[in-house]
Scaffold this active site. Sequence first.
Site, PDB file in Angstrom:
ATOM      1  N   ARG A  96     -10.727  -1.629 -32.301  1.00  0.00           N
ATOM      2  CA  ARG A  96      -9.278  -1.577 -32.538  1.00  0.00           C
ATOM      3  C   ARG A  96      -8.803  -0.126 -32.637  1.00  0.00           C
ATOM      4  NH1 ARG A  96      -6.597  -5.899 -34.656  1.00  0.00           N
ATOM      5  NH2 ARG A  96      -4.788  -4.644 -34.061  1.00  0.00           N
ATOM      6  N   GLN A 139      -4.953  -6.425 -29.907  1.00  0.00           N
ATOM      7  CA  GLN A 139      -6.256  -7.055 -30.134  1.00  0.00           C
ATOM      8  C   GLN A 139      -7.011  -7.243 -28.822  1.00  0.00           C
ATOM      9  OE1 GLN A 139      -7.618  -8.185 -33.247  1.00  0.00           O
ATOM     10  NE2 GLN A 139      -9.417  -8.240 -31.927  1.00  0.00           N
ATOM     11  N   HIS A 161      -0.657 -10.979 -29.464  1.00  0.00           N
ATOM     12  CA  HIS A 161      -1.364  -9.913 -30.191  1.00  0.00           C
ATOM     13  C   HIS A 161      -2.016  -8.999 -29.143  1.00  0.00           C
ATOM     14  CE1 HIS A 161      -3.133  -7.766 -33.347  1.00  0.00           C
ATOM     15  NE2 HIS A 161      -3.994  -8.634 -33.834  1.00  0.00           N
ATOM     16  N   ARG A 220       4.425  -5.474 -37.127  1.00  0.00           N
ATOM     17  CA  ARG A 220       3.797  -6.806 -37.226  1.00  0.00           C
ATOM     18  C   ARG A 220       4.881  -7.724 -37.763  1.00  0.00           C
ATOM     19  NH1 ARG A 220      -2.108  -8.564 -39.202  1.00  0.00           N
ATOM     20  NH2 ARG A 220      -2.419  -7.867 -37.069  1.00  0.00           N
ATOM     21  N   ASP A 222     -10.593 -18.172 -33.210  1.00  0.00           N
ATOM     22  CA  ASP A 222      -9.725 -17.536 -34.204  1.00  0.00           C
ATOM     23  C   ASP A 222      -9.521 -18.575 -35.310  1.00  0.00           C
ATOM     24  OD1 ASP A 222      -7.925 -15.878 -35.536  1.00  0.00           O
ATOM     25  OD2 ASP A 222      -6.330 -16.039 -34.037  1.00  0.00           O
ATOM     26  N   CYS A 257     -11.233 -12.138 -33.641  1.00  0.00           N
ATOM     27  CA  CYS A 257     -10.392 -10.984 -34.004  1.00  0.00           C
ATOM     28  C   CYS A 257     -10.490 -10.644 -35.476  1.00  0.00           C
ATOM     29  CB  CYS A 257      -8.947 -11.253 -33.598  1.00  0.00           C
ATOM     30  SG  CYS A 257      -8.175 -12.617 -34.490  1.00  0.00           S
TER      31      CYS A 257
HETATM   32  N1   CP Z   1      -7.380  -8.772 -36.082  1.00  0.00           N
HETATM   33  C1   CP Z   1      -6.350  -8.296 -36.803  1.00  0.00           C
HETATM   34  O1   CP Z   1      -5.250  -8.035 -36.304  1.00  0.00           O
HETATM   35  O2   CP Z   1      -6.655  -8.094 -38.110  1.00  0.00           O
HETATM   36  P1   CP Z   1      -5.637  -7.760 -39.274  1.00  0.00           P
HETATM   37  O3   CP Z   1      -4.797  -8.979 -39.516  1.00  0.00           O
HETATM   38  O4   CP Z   1      -6.509  -7.437 -40.460  1.00  0.00           O
HETATM   39  O5   CP Z   1      -4.780  -6.593 -38.871  1.00  0.00           O
HETATM   40  N1  NVA Z   2      -3.965 -15.822 -35.233  1.00  0.00           N
HETATM   41  C1  NVA Z   2      -4.093 -15.001 -36.417  1.00  0.00           C
HETATM   42  C2  NVA Z   2      -4.575 -13.650 -36.052  1.00  0.00           C
HETATM   43  C3  NVA Z   2      -4.776 -12.705 -37.207  1.00  0.00           C
HETATM   44  C4  NVA Z   2      -5.191 -11.335 -36.768  1.00  0.00           C
HETATM   45  C5  NVA Z   2      -2.757 -14.948 -37.145  1.00  0.00           C
HETATM   46  O1  NVA Z   2      -1.738 -14.814 -36.473  1.00  0.00           O
HETATM   47  O2  NVA Z   2      -2.752 -15.041 -38.365  1.00  0.00           O
END
Ligand code: CP
Ligand code: NVA
Length: 309
Positions: free
Chosen positions: A295, A140, A137, A110, A228, A267
């Site tokens: 997930r 997701q 992502h 990440r 989101d 998400c």
């Molecule tokens: N939706 C998602 O990726 O959640 P987290 O940020 O908790 O991993």
């Molecule tokens: N768009 C959000 C998604 C989190 C899972 C972010 O990038 O923070």
Amino acid sequence: MRPPRHFIDLATFDPAQLRALLDEAHRRKAARIGATKGAKDADAPLIGHTLAMIFQKNSTRTRVSFDIGMRQLGGDTIVLNASDTQLGRGETIEDTARVLSRMVDAVMIRANAHQDVLDFAAASSVPVINGLTDLSHPCQIIADLMTIEERLGDVKGKKIAWVGDGNNVCASFIHVAGKLGFDLAIAAPKGYLPRTQDVQAAEAEGARVSVSQKPEAAVDGADVVVTDCWVSMGDTDKDERMAAFPPYQVTQALMNRAARNAVFLHCLPAHRDEEVTTEVIDGPQSAIFDEAENRIHAQKAVLLWCLGF
Ligand code: CP
Ligand code: NVA
């Protein structure tokens, strides 16, 4: 040696590969009915495999679903908060990739910057999975598609309305719209639109993607309504965003414009009564906790694909 199978963006997948990923995720979920959450799958195909997870940003779902998914497949995990590693003291992404490639069988990252995932993957001899970047992502969206199929059947021909920020999660929806044949109606404020190159690339493969500043039009007749957060991790313009996004809140009145059996997705994490009202997110159309659970099943399909199973 065969090059590693990286899972970086759904834009590079073909429809048959996407179908196979979704089928595997559904199949693994169905095979576990009645099992405790920590029990291994009967075939435990990843015994002897370790996944390292690198986090440059916070995570609940991605971290736990990869960890539990890997255990269910019989494998092990190591979690690395980037700032606790030598990455945080300036060791290069490439050297980190080369070292971890000698120690683990796959790496999930990440990352703040998408380019870091690309650089890591280029130097890695084991599969690299994008666990969210500023640009996409993909994990997701496998879970989201699974959830849509559970509720509504095949996503082909459905209308998905994305309301809010044209962000990383929105981009991964765009990446698959043409491949899976759904209509994607995006309503986002000016300044927060999806990237033109993502929309154009999807359109080039036949996707029907519309982008407007009209949440009502986007949601009219939609089968799925998705939103989101208004301020993603790494966004530094919170005040401007909080001023721009209120007209894009998903309310029950907005949901009432969608199809009668429309599903609401998010998400997570959600900011209740910002991007979505509590009434909607806790209401009967909301599938957010199935989506979160999925997930796990989605990650397992991704891991198996990456490792050649
Ligand atoms: N939706 C998602 O990726 O959640 P987290 O940020 O908790 O991993
Ligand atoms: N768009 C959000 C998604 C989190 C899972 C972010 O990038 O923070």
